[in-house]
Design an enzyme around this catalytic site. Sequence first.
Site, PDB file in Angstrom:
ATOM      1  N   LYS A 197       0.827  -1.208   0.000  1.00  0.00           N
ATOM      2  CA  LYS A 197       0.000   0.000   0.000  1.00  0.00           C
ATOM      3  C   LYS A 197       0.856   1.250   0.000  1.00  0.00           C
ATOM      4  O   LYS A 197       0.624   2.188  -0.762  1.00  0.00           O
ATOM      5  CB  LYS A 197      -0.935  -0.014   1.212  1.00  0.00           C
ATOM      6  CG  LYS A 197      -1.891   1.166   1.250  1.00  0.00           C
ATOM      7  CD  LYS A 197      -2.952   1.007   2.334  1.00  0.00           C
ATOM      8  CE  LYS A 197      -3.931   2.174   2.286  1.00  0.00           C
ATOM      9  NZ  LYS A 197      -5.026   2.033   3.265  1.00  0.00           N
ATOM     10  N   GLU A 203       9.684  -5.690   4.584  1.00  0.00           N
ATOM     11  CA  GLU A 203       9.755  -7.088   4.155  1.00  0.00           C
ATOM     12  C   GLU A 203       9.509  -7.201   2.656  1.00  0.00           C
ATOM     13  O   GLU A 203      10.236  -7.905   1.931  1.00  0.00           O
ATOM     14  CB  GLU A 203       8.729  -7.946   4.915  1.00  0.00           C
ATOM     15  CG  GLU A 203       8.907  -7.972   6.417  1.00  0.00           C
ATOM     16  CD  GLU A 203       8.032  -6.937   7.131  1.00  0.00           C
ATOM     17  OE1 GLU A 203       7.708  -7.169   8.309  1.00  0.00           O
ATOM     18  OE2 GLU A 203       7.683  -5.915   6.498  1.00  0.00           O
ATOM     19  N   GLY A 256      -5.393  -2.741   4.011  1.00  0.00           N
ATOM     20  CA  GLY A 256      -4.647  -3.890   3.523  1.00  0.00           C
ATOM     21  C   GLY A 256      -5.399  -5.201   3.608  1.00  0.00           C
ATOM     22  O   GLY A 256      -5.452  -5.973   2.642  1.00  0.00           O
ATOM     23  N   ARG A 257      -6.009  -5.481   4.758  1.00  0.00           N
ATOM     24  CA  ARG A 257      -6.705  -6.769   4.922  1.00  0.00           C
ATOM     25  C   ARG A 257      -8.066  -6.773   4.242  1.00  0.00           C
ATOM     26  O   ARG A 257      -8.758  -7.792   4.268  1.00  0.00           O
ATOM     27  CB  ARG A 257      -6.826  -7.110   6.404  1.00  0.00           C
ATOM     28  CG  ARG A 257      -7.566  -6.083   7.248  1.00  0.00           C
ATOM     29  CD  ARG A 257      -7.418  -6.390   8.740  1.00  0.00           C
ATOM     30  NE  ARG A 257      -7.978  -5.363   9.580  1.00  0.00           N
ATOM     31  CZ  ARG A 257      -7.371  -4.231   9.915  1.00  0.00           C
ATOM     32  NH1 ARG A 257      -6.169  -3.968   9.427  1.00  0.00           N
ATOM     33  NH2 ARG A 257      -7.938  -3.362  10.729  1.00  0.00           N
ATOM     34  N   GLU A 342      -6.754  -8.649  13.693  1.00  0.00           N
ATOM     35  CA  GLU A 342      -6.143  -7.337  13.438  1.00  0.00           C
ATOM     36  C   GLU A 342      -7.195  -6.234  13.493  1.00  0.00           C
ATOM     37  O   GLU A 342      -6.902  -5.101  13.872  1.00  0.00           O
ATOM     38  CB  GLU A 342      -5.438  -7.334  12.090  1.00  0.00           C
ATOM     39  CG  GLU A 342      -4.530  -6.124  11.885  1.00  0.00           C
ATOM     40  CD  GLU A 342      -3.564  -6.298  10.734  1.00  0.00           C
ATOM     41  OE1 GLU A 342      -2.360  -6.471  10.996  1.00  0.00           O
ATOM     42  OE2 GLU A 342      -4.022  -6.248   9.582  1.00  0.00           O
ATOM     43  N   HIS A 373      -8.827 -35.361  13.806  1.00  0.00           N
ATOM     44  CA  HIS A 373      -7.843 -36.286  14.364  1.00  0.00           C
ATOM     45  C   HIS A 373      -6.720 -35.539  15.079  1.00  0.00           C
ATOM     46  O   HIS A 373      -5.697 -36.150  15.399  1.00  0.00           O
ATOM     47  CB  HIS A 373      -7.280 -37.180  13.262  1.00  0.00           C
ATOM     48  CG  HIS A 373      -8.298 -38.116  12.691  1.00  0.00           C
ATOM     49  ND1 HIS A 373      -8.496 -39.386  13.184  1.00  0.00           N
ATOM     50  CD2 HIS A 373      -9.208 -37.951  11.701  1.00  0.00           C
ATOM     51  CE1 HIS A 373      -9.467 -39.977  12.509  1.00  0.00           C
ATOM     52  NE2 HIS A 373      -9.924 -39.125  11.600  1.00  0.00           N
ATOM     53  N   LYS A 483       7.781  -3.305  14.795  1.00  0.00           N
ATOM     54  CA  LYS A 483       8.505  -2.849  13.612  1.00  0.00           C
ATOM     55  C   LYS A 483       9.512  -1.764  13.974  1.00  0.00           C
ATOM     56  O   LYS A 483      10.642  -1.734  13.473  1.00  0.00           O
ATOM     57  CB  LYS A 483       7.529  -2.306  12.572  1.00  0.00           C
ATOM     58  CG  LYS A 483       6.677  -3.369  11.887  1.00  0.00           C
ATOM     59  CD  LYS A 483       5.801  -2.720  10.825  1.00  0.00           C
ATOM     60  CE  LYS A 483       4.981  -3.740  10.068  1.00  0.00           C
ATOM     61  NZ  LYS A 483       4.149  -3.114   9.018  1.00  0.00           N
TER      62      LYS A 483
END
Length: 512
Positions: A197, A203, A256-257, A342, A373, A483
């Site tokens: 964005k 990263e 972003g999400r 978030e 399981h 960060k």
Amino acid sequence: MTDAAAIRDRLNALPTPTLQDLFAADPRRLSALTGRIGWGEGEFAGSILFDWSKTHLDEAHLTAFEELADAMDFAGRRDVLLNGGIANPTEGRAAEHTAQRGVGNDASVEEAMALHQRMKLLVEAIRAQELGHVKHLIHIGIGGSALGPACALAMLARDVDAPLINVHVVSNIDGCALEDAMHACDPKTTMIAVASKTFTTIETMTNAESALDWLRTGGVADPYGRVVALTASPEKAVEWGVDETRVLPFSETVGGRYSLWSSIGFPVAIALGWEEFEEMLAGAQAVDVHFRDTEGRGNLCLRAAFADQLYTRLRGCQTRAVFAYDERLKLFPDYLQQLEMESNGKLVTMDGQPVDGPTAPITWGGVGTDAQHAVFQLLHQGTVLVPVDFIASIAPGDELSPEHHRILLTNCFAQGAALMAGKPSDDPARSYPGNRPSATMLCDDMDAATLGALIAFHEHRTFCNAVLMGINPFDQFGVELGKQIAQQIESGKGDPFDPSTEALLEAAGLKG
């Protein structure tokens, strides 16, 4: 807010009959607590059945929660959200992901459609090999910029017999992730999508620089000519070196999400074709229209939030589990984990006051029969109460014997029934207490429109929960401190850390 506090007190005082008693007391319970959202016509029609009857919601709870929604001005906040108002007050922004799907402020919808058209032209040019021979796309992002496309591709790419362009999504700064993608590709037939964005995410930009180096080393004369930028900061992408004809912007008001519907969906369109991307938008839009036009408990997104609030706030449940009985949805619990935690993992209300109770539970889950399981022992006989969501499709995703899908669905429905009914035994170790809640989302099929509808439903469910708690779901300041400290470590500047952190830095060779 005084009214809201009184309503919450009344909710806390309501009786808590068992699920069996609730069904026995109300023959209309099933019809009252199930609903369907559909889209399309004829062979293109689809829908999702939402069944919340195996939760502890009853008439008294539904009535009180509707009053709470009114007291918290649900209708007003929904209008702000859908009309491009300041839905994110801490950052002074709108939250206009629905405009990407055609529902929202007219000007914002018009802008979104224009940007989609720009993306469509580039997608079709690449798929037509007009920009050179392209066999692979390495999509680099993190958070919503990567998880949304990865989730969509995991679900939808399986139905493509021979993908024209194979997409590899890379998010982790761990070099192993990027190396794995590069080993699967030939640099001469690979394009890179950089999704950020701000176009400053460390990263993403570090991975992007390494991808450029790989292209250079692989003999690509103009590596920047192989890059597409997906960003709300197009000027930074151009400054970094991407030609503006291959910059696909999206609005600053798309978080972003919540960004899969914007140019962040580029890898989905590249892998599957523009029509599949449009179908995903159409499924989401059907949920948007339902959310916009339906009031009270009839609004299925709001009703789901009522159940969430019942367990998180009234019953003290700290987690919520999501199990997809469909291999194609293997990343969907991860997607919801980011979306919900978030968005609603907050300490303060919209006006900066401490919250008056728990907010988001921990969202977790997995793929159905595998999870049976692994973790269902705790769900059936553990000492903690975990509300469970099951997601399944009536239509199979495979072409094997129908026995596979029959067993899959049988297991899904049996788990919900067992959680509710339980089974007493003279042997305590073999006794199931029952009265454990679950909800089921049963899809007609698992296609692009269904995925769009599932994601939009959970976006609005998350928003509804935020409204009922009085919090802002659209900021995420909690991710920033770590960060900042990482940058401080990288620069070697600032005050010393605690003794443990200093020792770890020393042991890893990161001091000095």
